[in-house]
Scaffold this active site. Structure first.
Site, PDB file in Angstrom:
ATOM      1  N   HIS A   1      -1.125   4.451  -0.675  1.00  0.00           N
ATOM      2  CA  HIS A   1      -2.194   5.318  -0.164  1.00  0.00           C
ATOM      3  C   HIS A   1      -1.964   6.813  -0.386  1.00  0.00           C
ATOM      4  O   HIS A   1      -2.046   7.613   0.555  1.00  0.00           O
ATOM      5  CB  HIS A   1      -2.422   5.058   1.322  1.00  0.00           C
ATOM      6  CG  HIS A   1      -3.336   3.899   1.583  1.00  0.00           C
ATOM      7  ND1 HIS A   1      -4.651   3.880   1.175  1.00  0.00           N
ATOM      8  CD2 HIS A   1      -3.119   2.706   2.206  1.00  0.00           C
ATOM      9  CE1 HIS A   1      -5.213   2.741   1.538  1.00  0.00           C
ATOM     10  NE2 HIS A   1      -4.295   2.003   2.159  1.00  0.00           N
TER      11      HIS A   1
ATOM     12  N   HIS B   1      -3.721  -8.444  -2.835  1.00  0.00           N
ATOM     13  CA  HIS B   1      -3.812  -7.371  -1.847  1.00  0.00           C
ATOM     14  C   HIS B   1      -4.246  -7.888  -0.477  1.00  0.00           C
ATOM     15  O   HIS B   1      -3.637  -7.564   0.544  1.00  0.00           O
ATOM     16  CB  HIS B   1      -4.783  -6.289  -2.312  1.00  0.00           C
ATOM     17  CG  HIS B   1      -4.868  -5.149  -1.348  1.00  0.00           C
ATOM     18  ND1 HIS B   1      -3.839  -4.245  -1.175  1.00  0.00           N
ATOM     19  CD2 HIS B   1      -5.837  -4.774  -0.459  1.00  0.00           C
ATOM     20  CE1 HIS B   1      -4.162  -3.372  -0.249  1.00  0.00           C
ATOM     21  NE2 HIS B   1      -5.371  -3.668   0.206  1.00  0.00           N
TER      22      HIS B   1
ATOM     23  N   ASP C   1       0.829  -1.203   0.000  1.00  0.00           N
ATOM     24  CA  ASP C   1       0.000   0.000   0.000  1.00  0.00           C
ATOM     25  C   ASP C   1       0.870   1.262   0.000  1.00  0.00           C
ATOM     26  O   ASP C   1       1.835   1.354   0.752  1.00  0.00           O
ATOM     27  CB  ASP C   1      -0.873   0.062   1.253  1.00  0.00           C
ATOM     28  CG  ASP C   1      -1.764  -1.152   1.437  1.00  0.00           C
ATOM     29  OD1 ASP C   1      -1.322  -2.272   1.129  1.00  0.00           O
ATOM     30  OD2 ASP C   1      -2.892  -0.974   1.924  1.00  0.00           O
TER      31      ASP C   1
ATOM     32  N   ASN D   1      -8.486  -3.069  -2.109  1.00  0.00           N
ATOM     33  CA  ASN D   1      -9.861  -2.775  -1.701  1.00  0.00           C
ATOM     34  C   ASN D   1     -10.182  -1.285  -1.788  1.00  0.00           C
ATOM     35  O   ASN D   1     -11.352  -0.892  -1.774  1.00  0.00           O
ATOM     36  CB  ASN D   1     -10.129  -3.289  -0.287  1.00  0.00           C
ATOM     37  CG  ASN D   1      -9.316  -2.576   0.769  1.00  0.00           C
ATOM     38  OD1 ASN D   1      -8.088  -2.532   0.702  1.00  0.00           O
ATOM     39  ND2 ASN D   1      -9.981  -2.002   1.767  1.00  0.00           N
ATOM     40  N   HIS D   2      -9.158  -0.427  -1.912  1.00  0.00           N
ATOM     41  CA  HIS D   2      -9.407   1.012  -2.055  1.00  0.00           C
ATOM     42  C   HIS D   2      -9.504   1.455  -3.511  1.00  0.00           C
ATOM     43  O   HIS D   2      -9.763   2.636  -3.753  1.00  0.00           O
ATOM     44  CB  HIS D   2      -8.338   1.820  -1.319  1.00  0.00           C
ATOM     45  CG  HIS D   2      -8.638   1.969   0.132  1.00  0.00           C
ATOM     46  ND1 HIS D   2      -9.305   3.063   0.659  1.00  0.00           N
ATOM     47  CD2 HIS D   2      -8.385   1.152   1.180  1.00  0.00           C
ATOM     48  CE1 HIS D   2      -9.442   2.911   1.960  1.00  0.00           C
ATOM     49  NE2 HIS D   2      -8.881   1.761   2.302  1.00  0.00           N
TER      50      HIS D   2
ATOM     51  N   ARG E   1     -12.181  -6.507  10.506  1.00  0.00           N
ATOM     52  CA  ARG E   1     -12.647  -5.326   9.776  1.00  0.00           C
ATOM     53  C   ARG E   1     -14.164  -5.292   9.608  1.00  0.00           C
ATOM     54  O   ARG E   1     -14.731  -4.262   9.256  1.00  0.00           O
ATOM     55  CB  ARG E   1     -12.019  -5.286   8.386  1.00  0.00           C
ATOM     56  CG  ARG E   1     -10.518  -5.291   8.367  1.00  0.00           C
ATOM     57  CD  ARG E   1      -9.990  -5.427   6.942  1.00  0.00           C
ATOM     58  NE  ARG E   1      -8.561  -5.627   6.911  1.00  0.00           N
ATOM     59  CZ  ARG E   1      -7.656  -4.656   6.851  1.00  0.00           C
ATOM     60  NH1 ARG E   1      -8.058  -3.398   6.821  1.00  0.00           N
ATOM     61  NH2 ARG E   1      -6.370  -4.922   6.821  1.00  0.00           N
TER      62      ARG E   1
ATOM     63  N   ASP F   1      -6.449   6.977  -1.938  1.00  0.00           N
ATOM     64  CA  ASP F   1      -7.199   7.213  -0.698  1.00  0.00           C
ATOM     65  C   ASP F   1      -6.267   7.510   0.469  1.00  0.00           C
ATOM     66  O   ASP F   1      -5.110   7.107   0.499  1.00  0.00           O
ATOM     67  CB  ASP F   1      -8.112   6.035  -0.340  1.00  0.00           C
ATOM     68  CG  ASP F   1      -9.421   6.041  -1.116  1.00  0.00           C
ATOM     69  OD1 ASP F   1      -9.801   7.115  -1.616  1.00  0.00           O
ATOM     70  OD2 ASP F   1     -10.049   4.968  -1.239  1.00  0.00           O
ATOM     71  N   ARG F   2      -6.812   8.218   1.431  1.00  0.00           N
ATOM     72  CA  ARG F   2      -6.157   8.640   2.671  1.00  0.00           C
ATOM     73  C   ARG F   2      -5.112   9.713   2.420  1.00  0.00           C
ATOM     74  O   ARG F   2      -5.266  10.824   2.856  1.00  0.00           O
ATOM     75  CB  ARG F   2      -5.573   7.443   3.431  1.00  0.00           C
ATOM     76  CG  ARG F   2      -6.638   6.467   3.927  1.00  0.00           C
ATOM     77  CD  ARG F   2      -6.141   5.699   5.137  1.00  0.00           C
ATOM     78  NE  ARG F   2      -7.138   4.744   5.616  1.00  0.00           N
ATOM     79  CZ  ARG F   2      -8.109   5.020   6.475  1.00  0.00           C
ATOM     80  NH1 ARG F   2      -8.224   6.249   6.930  1.00  0.00           N
ATOM     81  NH2 ARG F   2      -8.954   4.102   6.854  1.00  0.00           N
TER      82      ARG F   2
ATOM     83  N   HIS G   1      -2.299  -4.692   2.597  1.00  0.00           N
ATOM     84  CA  HIS G   1      -3.593  -4.468   3.252  1.00  0.00           C
ATOM     85  C   HIS G   1      -3.512  -4.076   4.720  1.00  0.00           C
ATOM     86  O   HIS G   1      -4.480  -3.558   5.269  1.00  0.00           O
ATOM     87  CB  HIS G   1      -4.432  -5.745   3.087  1.00  0.00           C
ATOM     88  CG  HIS G   1      -5.904  -5.604   3.342  1.00  0.00           C
ATOM     89  ND1 HIS G   1      -6.637  -4.496   2.971  1.00  0.00           N
ATOM     90  CD2 HIS G   1      -6.793  -6.463   3.918  1.00  0.00           C
ATOM     91  CE1 HIS G   1      -7.907  -4.684   3.292  1.00  0.00           C
ATOM     92  NE2 HIS G   1      -8.022  -5.859   3.880  1.00  0.00           N
TER      93      HIS G   1
ATOM     94  N   ASP H   1      -4.143  -0.558  -3.306  1.00  0.00           N
ATOM     95  CA  ASP H   1      -4.295   0.600  -2.416  1.00  0.00           C
ATOM     96  C   ASP H   1      -3.281   1.686  -2.749  1.00  0.00           C
ATOM     97  O   ASP H   1      -2.538   2.172  -1.887  1.00  0.00           O
ATOM     98  CB  ASP H   1      -4.199   0.184  -0.949  1.00  0.00           C
ATOM     99  CG  ASP H   1      -5.500  -0.415  -0.431  1.00  0.00           C
ATOM    100  OD1 ASP H   1      -6.375  -0.725  -1.263  1.00  0.00           O
ATOM    101  OD2 ASP H   1      -5.644  -0.588   0.788  1.00  0.00           O
TER     102      ASP H   1
END
Length: 561
Positions: free
Chosen positions: A286, A414, A284, A345-346, A463, A316-317, A490, A313
């Site tokens: 991000h 991922h 990730d 997943n993002h 989660r 995002d963020r 992840h 990923d």
């Protein structure tokens, strides 16, 4: 530290140690069956106090371990369950947090009536407030788990407890609006799937030509088509570092250029590492653009002999997700057989709406650009099978699971593995992914969302989406499919990576000091043609003063925080 102090702390997601897993025995016992001695009650109080101090120091995994020990001593004390839930929320373990909050509410049901009647006894009100905060916190967890209807139920309960709370009324209204929007989109079908066709039609009609005032790096243009060069990518990176954006036309060309290669790849890509080749597996990132540039300075760019594989990923963020994804897609366009990307997943609509990428894409390049990204994300492969071509030594061969041809190979994905043991590589290869958003079940969901756990077997996801799988599940699946190990991402790891499940499952995470809070290292894994793995760690690098998730809708950010 009070519960209100704990609930106001900022999130700092990290990995969670085995000792934080909920106790099955405590979850099955009724309150009447639990006997707590005065000695245990006192020891639990001491453990809770120590955990609160550690929580204040932001070592959430250690705090969870102590809260868990306190619960073992006194599971009838609701505040300990609640405090552990707050710590779990900081680690993004929203499924576990919901379980803890539910248990806390079950232990203290009497305070619903007390608070609703506004009993004017000072000692009652703090407990009543705690119950109020638990319902509110559980609602926030449901929003994080993309279960807004469950959040509505808890927001309504909070309003029973405090009917004049305008903030919660606003959150309830925003959640209902979010549900209506999702239902509307589902009913009419969002038009992301037409975005590639639409953007190409706009380009053909001359509706997206680069602005004449643009003075940045230029794509090559010949015979009515744009093409990309290494020089353009280097110029683009510097352009981004200078705080500037590309023309919308160039953004579309890069995204469409990457899409044309993704669409030709299967849902599981097969990559053979020939003699002299290496591949760097990146976890990730991000939207942490400046850390990505530092990472690329360590890996080097993709070449014929050196491949890059980004394991989901990318967005995002972090608040430079556009810069990250355009850099990765530009490399994919230029070096399609040296740059590989797995979906995370993002790379999905729900995540992008909640964690910043949708707002950032629309802010920088308009709504149609987000629609284009949204569809192209669905074309990104779901996994990559990295296969060595040089046989391992005899000693390595004896202790490794090898392919039918006798080579090491690694399944890079991922999230992780599956809710059943019979999933084959062909099942993954044949997933119909294009145009599809992940749901909360099925192979795509599990590939993107699941996590390893230290205990054998399978369990519920911390989660609240997907599952958790144990070392026996990993070994059985690797043996079935002739896979030497799983490489997944992840989850934050403080050292950037972690090898678990007897060496068969490795997590790699490449966003150092994640969301400017975690203090973790980043890492990547280099694999050569014999299947040897080498780990490289790195620290965060400075970036301009912009906070994470700067482009999230303020109303939605309030719901998620």
């Amino acid at each position: 530290m009070s519960e209100s102090d704990i609930s106001s702390s900022l999130p700092s997601p990290q990995s969670t140690p085995p000792s934080s897993v909920p106790s099955p025995e405590l979850k099955t016992l009724s309150l009447d069956e639990i006997i707590v001695s005065d000695e245990d009650r006192a020891e639990a109080a001491n453990l809770k106090a120590e955990a609160n101090k550690i929580f204040g120091g932001r070592d959430f995994p250690a705090a969870i371990r102590l809260y868990s020990q306190a619960i073992e001593k006194n599971p009838k004390e609701s505040t300990i369950w609640c405090n552990r839930a707050f710590a779990r929320m900081r680690l993004e373990e929203f499924g576990y947090a919901v379980d803890d909050l539910t248990r806390a509410i079950e232990i203290d049901p009497k305070y619903v009536k007390a608070y609703y009647r506004r009993v004017p006894v000072p000692v009652v009100l703090p407990s009543a407030y705690r119950l109020y905060s638990r319902f509110l916190s559980r609602a926030k967890c449901y929003m994080q788990m993309m279960k807004p209807q469950d959040a509505v139920t808890d927001f309504k309960t909070v309003l029973v407890l405090e009917p004049n709370n305008d903030t919660v009324k606003g959150e309830l209204a925003a959640t209902r609006k979010y549900i209506r929007m999702k239902d509307f989109e589902k009913a009419i079908g969002r038009d992301e799937q037409d975005a590639v066709i639409r953007c190409r039609a706009i380009i053909a009609d001359g509706g997206c030509d680069p602005e004449k005032s643009y003075t940045g790096p230029k794509l090559e243009y010949e015979d009515g088509k744009f093409s990309i060069t290494a020089e353009f990518i280097q110029g683009m990176i510097q352009w981004f570092k200078d705080g500037k954006t590309l023309p919308k036309r160039y953004v579309w060309e890069i995204v469409l250029g990457a899409f044309d290669h993704f669409i030709q790849e299967e849902s599981m890509v097969q990559v053979n590492l020939e003699e002299g080749m290496t591949c760097d597996v990146i976890g990730d990132v991000h939207g942490q653009f400046y850390d990505l540039l530092h990472l690329y300075s360590l890996t080097g760019p993709p070449t014929d002999k050196h491949l890059l594989l980004m394991n989901g990923d990318l967005v995002d963020r972090g608040s430079w997700s556009i810069e990250v994804i355009l850099t990765a897609f530009a490399y994919k366009w230029l070096y399609p057989r040296s740059m590989y990307i797995n979906r995370g997943n993002h790379e999905a609509n729900d995540m992008n709406r909640s964690y910043g990428f949708e707002g950032e894409a629309k802010h920088k390049h308009g709504e149609q650009t987000f629609k284009l990204f949204s569809h192209v994300f669905t074309a990104i492969p779901l996994a990559t099978l990295l296969s060595a071509t040089k046989a391992p030594s005899e000693s390595e061969a004896k202790k490794s699971i090898l392919s039918p041809e006798g080579f090491k190979r690694y399944f890079v994905v991922h999230g992780g593995l599956f809710s059943t043991d019979d999933v084959t590589l062909d099942d993954i290869r044949n997933i119909d992914r294009v145009g599809r958003q992940p749901t909360d079940k099925g192979l795509m969901c599990e590939l993107l969302w699941t996590d390893p756990r230290p205990e054998p077997g399978r369990g519920s996801s911390k989660r609240g989406v997907g599952i958790a799988f144990g070392p026996d599940v990993t070994k059985k699946w690797c043996t079935l499919n002739g896979v030497s190990g799983i490489i997944r991402s992840h989850e934050v790891r403080q050292t950037g990576y972690e090898v678990e499940h007897d060496g068969l499952c490795t997590t790699v995470f490449s966003a150092p000091n994640y969301v400017d809070q975690c203090g973790n290292k980043g890492a990547f894994i280099r694999i050569d043609s014999a299947g040897h793995q080498e780990y490289t760690q790195f620290d965060a690098t400075p970036h301009p003063p912009m906070k994470p998730m700067a482009y999230v809708n303020p109303g939605l950010l309030n719901l998620m925080s």
